[in-house]
Design an enzyme around this catalytic site. Structure first.
Site, PDB file in Angstrom:
ATOM      1  CG  ASP A  12     -43.826 -63.786 -35.204  1.00  0.00           C
ATOM      2  OD1 ASP A  12     -44.403 -62.716 -35.438  1.00  0.00           O
ATOM      3  OD2 ASP A  12     -44.031 -64.836 -35.832  1.00  0.00           O
ATOM      4  CG  ASN A  14     -47.216 -60.457 -37.320  1.00  0.00           C
ATOM      5  OD1 ASN A  14     -46.264 -61.229 -37.220  1.00  0.00           O
ATOM      6  ND2 ASN A  14     -47.267 -59.495 -38.220  1.00  0.00           N
ATOM      7  CG  ASP A  16     -44.659 -62.061 -39.762  1.00  0.00           C
ATOM      8  OD1 ASP A  16     -44.020 -62.265 -38.707  1.00  0.00           O
ATOM      9  OD2 ASP A  16     -44.667 -60.948 -40.330  1.00  0.00           O
ATOM     10  CG  ASP A  20     -43.940 -58.503 -34.700  1.00  0.00           C
ATOM     11  OD1 ASP A  20     -43.866 -58.621 -33.462  1.00  0.00           O
ATOM     12  OD2 ASP A  20     -44.632 -59.258 -35.408  1.00  0.00           O
ATOM     13  CG  ASP A 184     -24.495 -47.056 -39.264  1.00  0.00           C
ATOM     14  OD1 ASP A 184     -23.908 -47.953 -38.639  1.00  0.00           O
ATOM     15  OD2 ASP A 184     -24.540 -47.012 -40.513  1.00  0.00           O
ATOM     16  CD  GLU A 229     -20.362 -48.255 -36.345  1.00  0.00           C
ATOM     17  OE1 GLU A 229     -19.818 -49.328 -36.599  1.00  0.00           O
ATOM     18  OE2 GLU A 229     -20.740 -47.474 -37.239  1.00  0.00           O
TER      19      GLU A 229
HETATM   20  C1  ACG Z   1     -21.803 -49.894 -39.255  1.00  0.00           C
HETATM   21  C2  ACG Z   1     -22.914 -50.864 -38.833  1.00  0.00           C
HETATM   22  C3  ACG Z   1     -22.988 -51.985 -39.839  1.00  0.00           C
HETATM   23  C4  ACG Z   1     -23.530 -51.405 -41.142  1.00  0.00           C
HETATM   24  C5  ACG Z   1     -22.871 -50.150 -41.498  1.00  0.00           C
HETATM   25  C6  ACG Z   1     -23.302 -49.503 -42.738  1.00  0.00           C
HETATM   26  C7  ACG Z   1     -22.071 -49.436 -40.617  1.00  0.00           C
HETATM   27  O1  ACG Z   1     -22.720 -51.271 -37.524  1.00  0.00           O
HETATM   28  O2  ACG Z   1     -23.800 -53.056 -39.425  1.00  0.00           O
HETATM   29  O3  ACG Z   1     -23.393 -52.398 -42.188  1.00  0.00           O
HETATM   30  O4  ACG Z   1     -24.549 -48.895 -42.432  1.00  0.00           O
HETATM   31  C8  ACG Z   1     -16.633 -50.111 -40.880  1.00  0.00           C
HETATM   32  C9  ACG Z   1     -17.415 -48.840 -40.599  1.00  0.00           C
HETATM   33  C10 ACG Z   1     -18.504 -49.064 -39.575  1.00  0.00           C
HETATM   34  C11 ACG Z   1     -19.385 -50.220 -40.009  1.00  0.00           C
HETATM   35  C12 ACG Z   1     -18.510 -51.451 -40.191  1.00  0.00           C
HETATM   36  C13 ACG Z   1     -19.301 -52.672 -40.668  1.00  0.00           C
HETATM   37  N1  ACG Z   1     -20.466 -50.478 -39.064  1.00  0.00           N
HETATM   38  O5  ACG Z   1     -16.521 -47.841 -40.157  1.00  0.00           O
HETATM   39  O6  ACG Z   1     -19.257 -47.880 -39.486  1.00  0.00           O
HETATM   40  O7  ACG Z   1     -17.530 -51.175 -41.194  1.00  0.00           O
HETATM   41  C14 ACG Z   1     -11.690 -51.242 -39.511  1.00  0.00           C
HETATM   42  C15 ACG Z   1     -12.132 -49.894 -40.033  1.00  0.00           C
HETATM   43  C16 ACG Z   1     -13.574 -49.616 -39.663  1.00  0.00           C
HETATM   44  C17 ACG Z   1     -14.450 -50.750 -40.142  1.00  0.00           C
HETATM   45  C18 ACG Z   1     -13.975 -52.036 -39.478  1.00  0.00           C
HETATM   46  C19 ACG Z   1     -14.835 -53.236 -39.848  1.00  0.00           C
HETATM   47  O8  ACG Z   1     -11.327 -48.867 -39.497  1.00  0.00           O
HETATM   48  O9  ACG Z   1     -13.990 -48.398 -40.254  1.00  0.00           O
HETATM   49  O10 ACG Z   1     -15.826 -50.466 -39.780  1.00  0.00           O
HETATM   50  O11 ACG Z   1     -12.601 -52.264 -39.884  1.00  0.00           O
HETATM   51  O12 ACG Z   1     -14.446 -53.869 -40.950  1.00  0.00           O
HETATM   52  C20 ACG Z   1      -8.821 -52.071 -35.138  1.00  0.00           C
HETATM   53  C21 ACG Z   1      -8.669 -50.745 -35.844  1.00  0.00           C
HETATM   54  C22 ACG Z   1      -9.958 -50.397 -36.590  1.00  0.00           C
HETATM   55  C23 ACG Z   1     -10.371 -51.546 -37.482  1.00  0.00           C
HETATM   56  C24 ACG Z   1     -10.557 -52.769 -36.619  1.00  0.00           C
HETATM   57  C25 ACG Z   1     -11.040 -53.990 -37.404  1.00  0.00           C
HETATM   58  O13 ACG Z   1      -9.682 -51.901 -34.053  1.00  0.00           O
HETATM   59  O14 ACG Z   1      -8.383 -49.714 -34.906  1.00  0.00           O
HETATM   60  O15 ACG Z   1      -9.746 -49.242 -37.375  1.00  0.00           O
HETATM   61  O16 ACG Z   1     -11.623 -51.175 -38.085  1.00  0.00           O
HETATM   62  O17 ACG Z   1      -9.324 -53.095 -35.970  1.00  0.00           O
HETATM   63  O18 ACG Z   1     -10.149 -54.341 -38.375  1.00  0.00           O
HETATM   64  C26 ACG Z   1     -24.598 -52.898 -42.685  1.00  0.00           C
HETATM   65  C27 ACG Z   1     -24.419 -54.339 -43.162  1.00  0.00           C
HETATM   66  C28 ACG Z   1     -23.548 -54.390 -44.395  1.00  0.00           C
HETATM   67  C29 ACG Z   1     -24.152 -53.497 -45.474  1.00  0.00           C
HETATM   68  C30 ACG Z   1     -24.315 -52.072 -44.919  1.00  0.00           C
HETATM   69  C31 ACG Z   1     -25.023 -51.149 -45.890  1.00  0.00           C
HETATM   70  O19 ACG Z   1     -23.851 -55.101 -42.106  1.00  0.00           O
HETATM   71  O20 ACG Z   1     -23.500 -55.727 -44.851  1.00  0.00           O
HETATM   72  O21 ACG Z   1     -23.326 -53.476 -46.592  1.00  0.00           O
HETATM   73  O22 ACG Z   1     -25.086 -52.095 -43.730  1.00  0.00           O
END
Ligand code: ACG
Length: 479
Positions: A12, A14, A16, A20, A184, A229
């Site tokens: 931080d 500043n 608050d 930042d 993302d 990602e």
């Molecule tokens: C990104 C960011 C995350 C962000 C968002 C949305 C996207 O890092 O912080 O959330 O802007 C899915 C999406 C990713 C997403 C995550 C959170 N991450 O694909 O892009 O959710 C399965 C699915 C994946 C899934 C994953 C997680 O296939 O698609 O990711 O589950 O639940 C094996 C399988 C693999 C499986 C895994 C896990 O590896 O091969 O397919 O993945 O097991 O089971 C942020 C906030 C949220 C908010 C959002 C707007 O964190 O709270 O709602 O922003």
């Protein structure tokens, strides 16, 4: 190596209580001292959300972090230390508070076309792939597609004018001084089938989109760094990574942690062979973004059920592999935090600078739950203390820095004898054998000369070097 930085929890500047730009700028020497080459900055664009993934203005930063001038100063000072900075950019959706969305709800063009409004009643039956959640939200009587929930209506890239808009966004942030982007949710750009009315990834259309966006950036700055990602199995990760140059290796992260936690050497070898199969060849079309945890996951020590030796062992394995390593802020202290579906967000807790939990720069936006003051986990308690988790972590990072060529190396062989795993790596004239002892007792190494210890213990017995349990070393093999 890259440091994944959550600004709000870091330092931080500043007073608050929120981290930042000016605070992080003060701590750039600290970040550089970890021997990383850059920073992956979690979303910092204007957003009402603590995580920043739902944006209200793609051309401004969140005022709680400072203004554009503060950001530029941060970037300038990072560059002075030869640190690259990559911006996390969520292009898949916006906040419902974004002006575009409000205008879309009012029916104004082109914004109306930039979101997906319900056209057929049966579309309401669509469910999210991984957890069966519903994907439509009713905003004052209008249904809109919201894959990640009501706080982030999806942008609709059927509209070409939106592609043009996003190119302007990319140009803007490149000219602000960023060295690249972490894109993302890269597989979600087109993930709803209008024909079938279900959630369905349209990988080839997504890839076409990213090709156009990355080419746009490369035309401005040929060295732009891109990281995708794509949280999916290896085949899908592979498809996207080729476009971006670096792809997060989700399968490796999961397999490696699972193998180490269960102390299963065969699975570890299997994981290295399957999750890094491209690195067994000399030519590869993208680099593996190697990591163990990120902000969407349970922290490393918590994953290892509190066993810090297992955690450091995983890190040592990760940092001896070809590819580009990433690690999440606070992991260097051994911070804990369990990610669960109820969004307790323990994994985002403030970085603990001081043992009593208070002091200059300490962020306090969120109560410390898992990482308590007076628990010995703070930077203050661990810095410079031989044998502390932090110093052991840094020692492994230092090894990686001194052997940067490993990034481009090829795995020539992986063998396993008892609990001992040997990796033979090479790049041009360089050769190195890496030994990881996942077994439960000391093992002798067949080495020409004294190996270099990365982590754990090394001793000599009857002229032979012996590597301790959960220890890692590098050397030149006898054979
Ligand atoms: C990104 C960011 C995350 C962000 C968002 C949305 C996207 O890092 O912080 O959330 O802007 C899915 C999406 C990713 C997403 C995550 C959170 N991450 O694909 O892009 O959710 C399965 C699915 C994946 C899934 C994953 C997680 O296939 O698609 O990711 O589950 O639940 C094996 C399988 C693999 C499986 C895994 C896990 O590896 O091969 O397919 O993945 O097991 O089971 C942020 C906030 C949220 C908010 C959002 C707007 O964190 O709270 O709602 O922003």
């Amino acid at each position: 190596m890259f440091y994944e930085l959550y600004l709000r929890s870091f330092y931080d500047g500043n007073g608050d209580g929120l981290g930042d730009f000016s605070g992080a700028r003060e701590q750039l020497d600290y970040i550089a001292s970890l021997n990383v080459e850059g920073i992956w900055l979690l979303p910092v664009l204007q957003s009402p959300a603590y995580h920043g993934y739902s944006v209200t203005d793609f051309f401004n930063v969140n005022p709680v972090y400072g203004d554009l001038k503060d950001l530029r100063n941060f970037l300038i000072d990072a560059h002075k230390r030869e640190l690259k900075v990559i911006l996390d950019l969520p292009l898949n959706h916006t906040s419902p508070g974004h002006d575009w969305f409000l205008r879309a709800l009012a029916g104004e063009r082109p914004y109306r076309d930039w979101y997906l409004f319900l056209e057929r009643e049966e579309w309401l039956n669509a469910r999210r792939h991984w957890d069966g959640e519903q994907v439509w939200t009713n905003y004052s009587g209008q249904w809109v597609y919201t894959l990640f929930g009501p706080g982030s209506p999806d942008l609709n890239y059927e509209s070409r004018s939106l592609w043009q808009q996003m190119k302007e966004v990319l140009t803007f942030w490149l000219s602000a001084g960023f060295d690249g982007f972490r894109f993302d949710a890269a597989k979600h750009i087109f993930d709803f089938s209008l024909e079938k009315g279900i959630c369905e990834y349209q990988h080839s259309r997504n890839i076409a989109f990213w090709k156009e966006m990355t080419s746009h950036c490369r035309a401005i700055s040929p060295d732009t760094i891109f990281i995708s990602e794509v949280w999916d199995d290896a085949r899908i990760v592979d498809m996207y990574s080729r476009i971006f140059g670096i792809g997060f290796n989700f399968p490796l992260a999961e397999d490696l942690k699972r193998a180490v936690l269960s102390r299963d050497g065969d699975s570890l070898v299997q994981s290295l062979k399957s999750d890094l199969k491209r690195n067994f060849r000399s030519k590869r079309s993208y680099e593996s973004g190697n990591f163990l945890t990120n902000h969407d996951m349970t922290r490393l020590v918590s994953t290892m059920a509190g066993n810090k030796n297992l955690a450091l062992f995983s890190l040592a394995v990760l940092l001896t592999l070809p590819g580009i390593p990433f690690f999440y802020y606070g992991e260097e202290l051994g911070m804990e935090g369990v990610y669960d579906l109820f969004f307790n967000e323990e994994q985002l807790e403030p970085y603990l600078w001081y043992e009593n939990g208070y002091g200059l720069g300490q962020t306090e936006w969120k109560a410390l739950g898992k990482n308590k003051p007076h628990s010995g986990i703070s930077y203050e308690a661990q810095f410079g203390k031989p044998g502390s988790y932090f110093e052991r972590f840094k020692n492994i990072l230092k090894f990686r820095k001194e052997n940067e060529w490993l990034r481009f190396s090829t795995i020539n062989n992986v063998t396993k004898k008892g609990g001992l795993i040997e990796l033979s790596l090479g790049y041009n004239e360089k050769r190195l054998s890496i030994y990881h002892n996942l077994g439960r007792s000391k093992v002798s190494l067949e080495v020409k000369s004294e190996p270099l210890l990365l982590n754990g213990t090394l001793s000599k017995y009857r002229g032979k070097w012996r590597l301790g349990e959960l220890s890692s070393a590098a050397g030149v093999s006898d054979s």
